[in-house]
Design an enzyme around this catalytic site. Structure first.
Site, short mmCIF file in Angstrom:
data_model
loop_
_atom_site.label_atom_id
_atom_site.label_comp_id
_atom_site.label_asym_id
_atom_site.label_seq_id
_atom_site.Cartn_x
_atom_site.Cartn_y
_atom_site.Cartn_z
N THR A 1 3.11 5.16 -3.22
CA THR A 1 3.88 4.55 -4.31
C THR A 1 2.98 3.75 -5.25
OG1 THR A 1 5.74 4.40 -2.80
CG2 THR A 1 5.85 3.00 -4.76
N THR B 1 0.86 -1.19 0.00
CA THR B 1 0.00 0.00 0.00
C THR B 1 0.89 1.24 0.00
OG1 THR B 1 -0.11 -0.41 2.35
CG2 THR B 1 -2.05 -1.01 1.08
N LYS C 1 12.95 9.30 -1.30
CA LYS C 1 13.35 7.90 -1.13
C LYS C 1 14.80 7.65 -1.54
CE LYS C 1 9.29 6.59 0.25
NZ LYS C 1 8.31 5.76 -0.39
N ASN D 1 13.03 5.60 6.06
CA ASN D 1 14.02 5.09 7.02
C ASN D 1 14.50 3.69 6.63
OD1 ASN D 1 11.82 3.52 7.63
ND2 ASN D 1 11.81 3.93 9.82
N ARG E 1 -3.14 10.32 6.11
CA ARG E 1 -4.21 9.36 5.90
C ARG E 1 -5.14 9.26 7.12
NH1 ARG E 1 -1.71 4.43 3.75
NH2 ARG E 1 -3.44 3.16 4.48
N HIS F 1 12.52 1.14 5.93
CA HIS F 1 11.67 0.02 6.35
C HIS F 1 11.06 -0.68 5.15
CE1 HIS F 1 7.73 2.59 7.01
NE2 HIS F 1 7.75 2.08 5.79
N GLU G 1 10.66 -2.11 10.90
CA GLU G 1 11.43 -0.90 11.16
C GLU G 1 12.91 -1.28 11.38
OE1 GLU G 1 9.97 1.68 10.49
OE2 GLU G 1 8.01 1.93 11.42
C1 GLP Z 1 4.24 2.27 4.67
C2 GLP Z 1 3.95 0.79 4.40
C3 GLP Z 1 4.95 0.22 3.46
C4 GLP Z 1 5.13 1.20 2.34
C5 GLP Z 1 5.88 2.38 2.83
C6 GLP Z 1 6.01 3.48 1.81
O1 GLP Z 1 4.45 2.55 5.97
N1 GLP Z 1 3.89 -0.04 5.55
O2 GLP Z 1 4.54 -1.05 2.99
O3 GLP Z 1 5.89 0.60 1.33
O4 GLP Z 1 5.38 2.83 4.05
O5 GLP Z 1 4.86 4.23 1.71
P1 GLP Z 1 4.64 5.29 0.55
O6 GLP Z 1 4.49 4.51 -0.70
O7 GLP Z 1 3.41 6.03 0.93
O8 GLP Z 1 5.85 6.14 0.51
#
Ligand code: GLP
Length: 256
Positions: free
Chosen positions: A47, A44, A208, A143, A175, A145, A150
């Site tokens: 991205t 989710t 990123k 970070n 969100r 993750h 984490e």
């Molecule tokens: C979130 C989700 C991840 C996601 C990441 C990046 O916390 N747990 O699975 O890949 O952070 O999110 P975004 O695509 O909004 O940068």
């Protein structure tokens, strides 16, 4: 987890995120042709928003066949239900409504948000029963993750409950506004993710870039959970120019 040698994942750099989404959708279309429905674990976050919208159109148009896929996902905020704004299942269904139909047909297998040990073990067994994850889509946190693993999470981890890092909660603020961001989530572990047959990780935007560099060029270590994808052997990283900006030309060239 057996010790595996570090590998260099394929890295593809695109002018626009759209083209990277197309590459990820192409992986999904291929899976639909297999002998049995393929289990796909979705990620989710921002991205994947545009890709999931396109996926819905693909499903509506029959180019990605609903009956050839079983969907699951990486993680969920603790205690969240499918109709709760901010939650991952809610996000998946509102972005790609086909998932709603799949949920009713039980071909969308949500992560148990109660976080109970028995539920998590049952979920792992269910993914196995469905043939194991054939395609795992991934994003990366700034970070480093992966899902909600984490920094510091051992690579041997399966599904577990975790506390969210301050940057993760900050990035999730939009969100949930005006409500508070949850402090804990259920997440697939690094070992769960590495068990998938194929990994596709997307990262876009300059925010990123440092995490992408650490993932691909830093030490393979729990301090950068995403570096674990270098232990996989069948992973592709799809980047736009901004996310690839800190990969020096030699490294990007060697990887491309
Ligand atoms: C979130 C989700 C991840 C996601 C990441 C990046 O916390 N747990 O699975 O890949 O952070 O999110 P975004 O695509 O909004 O940068």
């Amino acid at each position: 987890m057996p010790q595996r040698p570090a590998t260099r994942p394929e890295v593809r750099i695109f002018e626009q995120a759209d083209a990277a989404h197309e590459a990820a959708l192409a992986e999904l279309r291929q899976l639909g042709n297999g002998p049995q429905p393929a289990l796909v674990s979705f990620a989710t976050g921002n991205t994947y928003t545009a890709m999931l919208r396109r996926l819905h159109e693909e499903m509506q148009g029959g180019r990605v066949r609903l009956d050839r896929l079983i969907a699951t996902h990486l993680d969920e905020y603790c205690g969240f239900t499918a109709d709760q704004r901010g939650g991952m299942v809610h996000e998946l269904i509102s972005t790609c409504p086909s998932f709603g139909a799949m949920l009713q047909r039980r071909t969308f297998v949500p992560v148990p948000s109660d976080g109970h040990e028995a539920s998590l073990a049952g979920h792992e067994r269910e993914l196995q029963r469905l043939g194991g994850v054939q395609l795992q889509l991934l994003g990366i946190g700034r970070n480093g993750h992966l899902a909600f693993n984490e920094p510091g999470t051992p690579f041997e981890s399966g599904f577990h409950v975790t506390a969210l890092a301050p940057t993760t909660r900050e990035d999730a603020r939009a969100r949930f506004t005006p409500l508070e961001v949850p402090t804990a989530a259920v997440t697939a572990g690094i070992a769960t993710i590495l068990a998938a047959r194929r990994l596709v990780l997307c990262a876009f935007g300059s925010g990123k870039a440092a995490a992408v560099r650490a993932m691909l060029l830093g030490e393979v270590s729990p301090q950068c959970p995403a570096s674990a994808i270098r232990l996989h052997g069948n992973a592709v990283v799809l980047l736009d120019r901004q996310a690839a900006a800190q990969l020096d030309a030699a490294a990007a060239g060697a990887m491309g």
